[in-house]
Design a protein around this motif. Structure first.
Motif, PDB file in Angstrom:
ATOM      1  N   SER A  86       0.946  -1.228   0.005  1.00 18.51           N
ATOM      2  CA  SER A  86      -0.011   0.046  -0.041  1.00 18.51           C
ATOM      3  C   SER A  86       0.855   1.246  -0.064  1.00 18.51           C
ATOM      4  O   SER A  86       0.469   2.144  -0.655  1.00 18.51           O
ATOM      5  N   ALA A  87       1.886   1.211   0.873  1.00 22.47           N
ATOM      6  CA  ALA A  87       2.631   2.532   0.792  1.00 22.47           C
ATOM      7  C   ALA A  87       3.530   2.631  -0.453  1.00 22.47           C
ATOM      8  O   ALA A  87       3.716   4.000  -0.711  1.00 22.47           O
ATOM      9  N   PHE A  88       4.038   1.726  -0.982  1.00 21.26           N
ATOM     10  CA  PHE A  88       4.864   1.867  -2.350  1.00 21.26           C
ATOM     11  C   PHE A  88       3.671   2.145  -3.520  1.00 21.26           C
ATOM     12  O   PHE A  88       4.479   2.437  -4.609  1.00 21.26           O
ATOM     13  N   THR A  89       2.613   1.595  -3.462  1.00 18.50           N
ATOM     14  CA  THR A  89       1.792   1.826  -4.721  1.00 18.50           C
ATOM     15  C   THR A  89       0.764   2.855  -4.643  1.00 18.50           C
ATOM     16  O   THR A  89       0.191   3.356  -5.531  1.00 18.50           O
ATOM     17  N   GLY A  90       0.509   3.309  -3.394  1.00 21.32           N
ATOM     18  CA  GLY A  90      -0.426   4.229  -3.048  1.00 21.32           C
ATOM     19  C   GLY A  90      -1.856   3.698  -3.157  1.00 21.32           C
ATOM     20  O   GLY A  90      -2.946   4.648  -3.069  1.00 21.32           O
ATOM     21  N   ALA A  91      -2.099   2.445  -2.898  1.00 25.41           N
ATOM     22  CA  ALA A  91      -3.593   1.885  -3.215  1.00 25.41           C
ATOM     23  C   ALA A  91      -3.676   1.098  -1.967  1.00 25.41           C
ATOM     24  O   ALA A  91      -2.852   0.451  -1.451  1.00 25.41           O
ATOM     25  N   PRO A  92      -4.908   1.088  -1.502  1.00 25.50           N
ATOM     26  CA  PRO A  92      -5.149   0.017  -0.403  1.00 25.50           C
ATOM     27  C   PRO A  92      -5.004  -1.261  -0.979  1.00 25.50           C
ATOM     28  O   PRO A  92      -5.123  -1.659  -1.833  1.00 25.50           O
ATOM     29  N   VAL A  93      -4.771  -2.206   0.048  1.00 28.60           N
ATOM     30  CA  VAL A  93      -4.590  -3.718  -0.082  1.00 28.60           C
ATOM     31  C   VAL A  93      -5.447  -4.406   0.735  1.00 28.60           C
ATOM     32  O   VAL A  93      -5.366  -4.320   2.147  1.00 28.60           O
ATOM     33  N   ARG A  94      -6.155  -5.129   0.390  1.00 27.18           N
ATOM     34  CA  ARG A  94      -6.853  -6.298   1.158  1.00 27.18           C
ATOM     35  C   ARG A  94      -6.253  -7.660   1.560  1.00 27.18           C
ATOM     36  O   ARG A  94      -5.527  -7.872   0.840  1.00 27.18           O
ATOM     37  N   ARG A  95      -6.862  -8.225   2.541  1.00 27.75           N
ATOM     38  CA  ARG A  95      -5.945  -9.516   2.684  1.00 27.75           C
ATOM     39  C   ARG A  95      -6.333 -10.457   1.666  1.00 27.75           C
ATOM     40  O   ARG A  95      -7.512 -10.421   1.278  1.00 27.75           O
ATOM     41  N   GLY A  96      -5.188 -11.289   1.294  1.00 25.82           N
ATOM     42  CA  GLY A  96      -5.829 -12.390   0.470  1.00 25.82           C
ATOM     43  C   GLY A  96      -5.357 -11.819  -1.119  1.00 25.82           C
ATOM     44  O   GLY A  96      -5.073 -12.524  -1.844  1.00 25.82           O
ATOM     45  N   GLU A  97      -4.700 -10.544  -1.246  1.00 25.85           N
ATOM     46  CA  GLU A  97      -4.626  -9.965  -2.563  1.00 25.85           C
ATOM     47  C   GLU A  97      -3.173 -10.278  -2.991  1.00 25.85           C
ATOM     48  O   GLU A  97      -2.865 -10.480  -4.204  1.00 25.85           O
ATOM     49  N   ILE A  98      -2.183 -10.773  -2.198  1.00 22.69           N
ATOM     50  CA  ILE A  98      -0.890 -10.511  -2.506  1.00 22.69           C
ATOM     51  C   ILE A  98      -0.528 -12.117  -2.710  1.00 22.69           C
ATOM     52  O   ILE A  98      -0.077 -12.800  -1.593  1.00 22.69           O
ATOM     53  N   GLY A  99      -0.522 -12.713  -4.020  1.00 25.58           N
ATOM     54  CA  GLY A  99      -0.373 -13.968  -4.381  1.00 25.58           C
ATOM     55  C   GLY A  99       0.816 -14.365  -5.187  1.00 25.58           C
ATOM     56  O   GLY A  99       1.666 -12.892  -5.500  1.00 25.58           O
ATOM     57  N   PRO A 100       1.310 -15.361  -5.616  1.00 28.60           N
ATOM     58  CA  PRO A 100       2.454 -15.330  -6.368  1.00 28.60           C
ATOM     59  C   PRO A 100       2.761 -14.742  -7.506  1.00 28.60           C
ATOM     60  O   PRO A 100       3.960 -14.443  -7.868  1.00 28.60           O
ATOM     61  N   ASP A 101       1.640 -14.022  -8.204  1.00 28.57           N
ATOM     62  CA  ASP A 101       2.017 -13.120  -9.291  1.00 28.57           C
ATOM     63  C   ASP A 101       2.124 -11.683  -8.674  1.00 28.57           C
ATOM     64  O   ASP A 101       2.310 -10.840  -9.707  1.00 28.57           O
ATOM     65  N   ASN A 102       2.040 -11.459  -7.548  1.00 27.27           N
ATOM     66  CA  ASN A 102       2.217  -9.999  -7.028  1.00 27.27           C
ATOM     67  C   ASN A 102       3.760  -9.681  -6.752  1.00 27.27           C
ATOM     68  O   ASN A 102       4.452 -10.563  -6.110  1.00 27.27           O
ATOM     69  N   PRO A 103       4.203  -8.668  -7.214  1.00 23.80           N
ATOM     70  CA  PRO A 103       5.612  -8.269  -6.824  1.00 23.80           C
ATOM     71  C   PRO A 103       6.008  -8.383  -5.363  1.00 23.80           C
ATOM     72  O   PRO A 103       7.300  -8.424  -4.969  1.00 23.80           O
TER      73      PRO A 103
END
Length: 360
Positions: free
Chosen positions: A330-347
């Motif tokens: 969230s800090a580095f993209t400026g967007a809110p992040v929800r639980r479960g969003e960060i999967g193997p295809d996410n940097p």
């Protein structure tokens, strides 16, 4: 338990002394049989100081030559995952210092390694185990305090430039992050253990004063599945140091202010009008025990003696590590992040730096 748990320590830097002291306090529940460190002289000195019969210059040699039940992993963070996997492959249960891994990818590698082993991995989040925190979770679960509404979690610490002169500090590749990963994680892990599943994070991070790759301060707004909301601040540029958590429930405010460990004396409970009964319920139990490695290692041994996975399990610590990844994302993209969003295809799955810090 038919015999003490045969225990080894890998990494004999500063935090290892807290583990050795807790093992000594555990009495006949554990025996320190060996230590390992890449600095052989330091390993020998530590072994002499804490009464370990043997020392080694690598974990591999220690595991090959010793019959070990438990490994306390106290190395710098970049070594946690590979050494824990080495111990799991040898059937040795691991108690690893925070952070247990540098990324969610490494956390999932540990989970897979544990599934293929007869042994377990537990993470050191010692502030969960102080008597007051245990009581707070129990009263929260029982509904004695009413619904949780608002919380604040502040880790305002000070680390000067000399602190970061240690080569592995302040680097994404070796420490995994800044105060979010290595300092504030103590407090917000306790916050998460009380309030339960988080839903969304909106965050900021900045490099204010230290010549490091990572942030030296971060801030987050957090919403929880229960409906509670919280703020989380992590800093290593705050001269007046404090660790403080505040939980506002329908029936009371519960607060703790300390620095590196608390007792009951550091907690206060303020009942809401009409709910004065909350205070005597809180005060039914009194303890002078300080939160720290001793409390967690006692719970760790209790679980092993019952044949259960010791706390804090990898599933539990992944919940906290996912929060860390979401804060950075969230800090580095400026967007809110929800639980479960960060999967193997996410940097942000393979490194907490993700797309890169904005000051890079």
């Amino acid at each position: 338990m038919s015999r003490p748990h045969r225990t080894a320590i890998a990494g004999t830097g500063g935090i290892a002394a807290a583990h050795a002291a807790a093992l000594r306090a555990a009495g006949d529940r554990a025996t320190l049989v060996a230590v390992a460190d890449v600095d052989a002289a330091r390993a020998r000195e530590f072994a002499t100081q804490w009464g370990a019969p043997r020392s080694y210059d690598s974990l591999g040699r220690l595991l090959a030559e010793e019959a070990v039940d438990v490994l306390h992993l106290c190395t710098p963070p970049q070594h946690h995952t590979p050494l824990a996997l080495e111990a799991l492959a040898a059937g040795v249960t691991v108690l690893v210092e925070k952070p247990p891994a540098l990324s969610l990818a490494e956390m999932d590698a540990l989970i897979a390694g544990e599934a293929a082993s007869s042994a377990h991995v537990a993470t050191v989040f010692q502030h969960r185990f102080g008597p007051a925190a245990v009581r707070l979770r129990r009263m929260t679960a029982a509904g004695e305090l009413g619904k949780p509404l608002v919380a604040t979690c502040d880790t305002l610490w000070y680390r000067d430039d000399a602190y970061f002169a240690v080569p592995w500090r302040g680097s994404w590749d070796t420490e995994g992050g800044g105060p979010t990963m290595g300092h504030g994680i103590h407090q917000f892990d306790l916050l998460l253990s009380v309030l339960g599943p988080w839903q969304e994070v909106r965050a900021l991070a900045a490099r204010q004063a230290r010549d490091v790759q990572t942030e030296d301060v971060s801030l987050a707004l957090v919403s929880f599945a229960s409906g509670a909301v919280a703020t989380v601040v992590n800093s290593v540029v705050s001269p007046r140091q404090t660790s403080a958590l505040r939980f506002d429930y329908e029936r009371a405010t519960v607060e703790v202010k300390h620095l590196y460990g608390y007792t009951d004396a550091d907690w206060t409970v303020t009942p809401a009008p009409g709910h004065e009964e909350v205070l005597p319920r809180w005060q039914r139990e009194r303890s002078a025990v300080a939160s720290g490695h001793g409390c967690q290692i006692e719970a760790f041994h209790d679980a092993l003696d019952r044949g259960e996975p010791p706390p804090v399990t990898l599933a539990e610590s992944r919940h906290t590590m996912e929060f860390v990844a979401a804060l950075y994302a969230s800090a580095f993209t400026g967007a809110p992040v929800r639980r479960g969003e960060i999967g193997p295809d996410n940097p942000f799955y393979t490194t907490m730096e993700g797309v890169g810090a904005p000051w890079r």
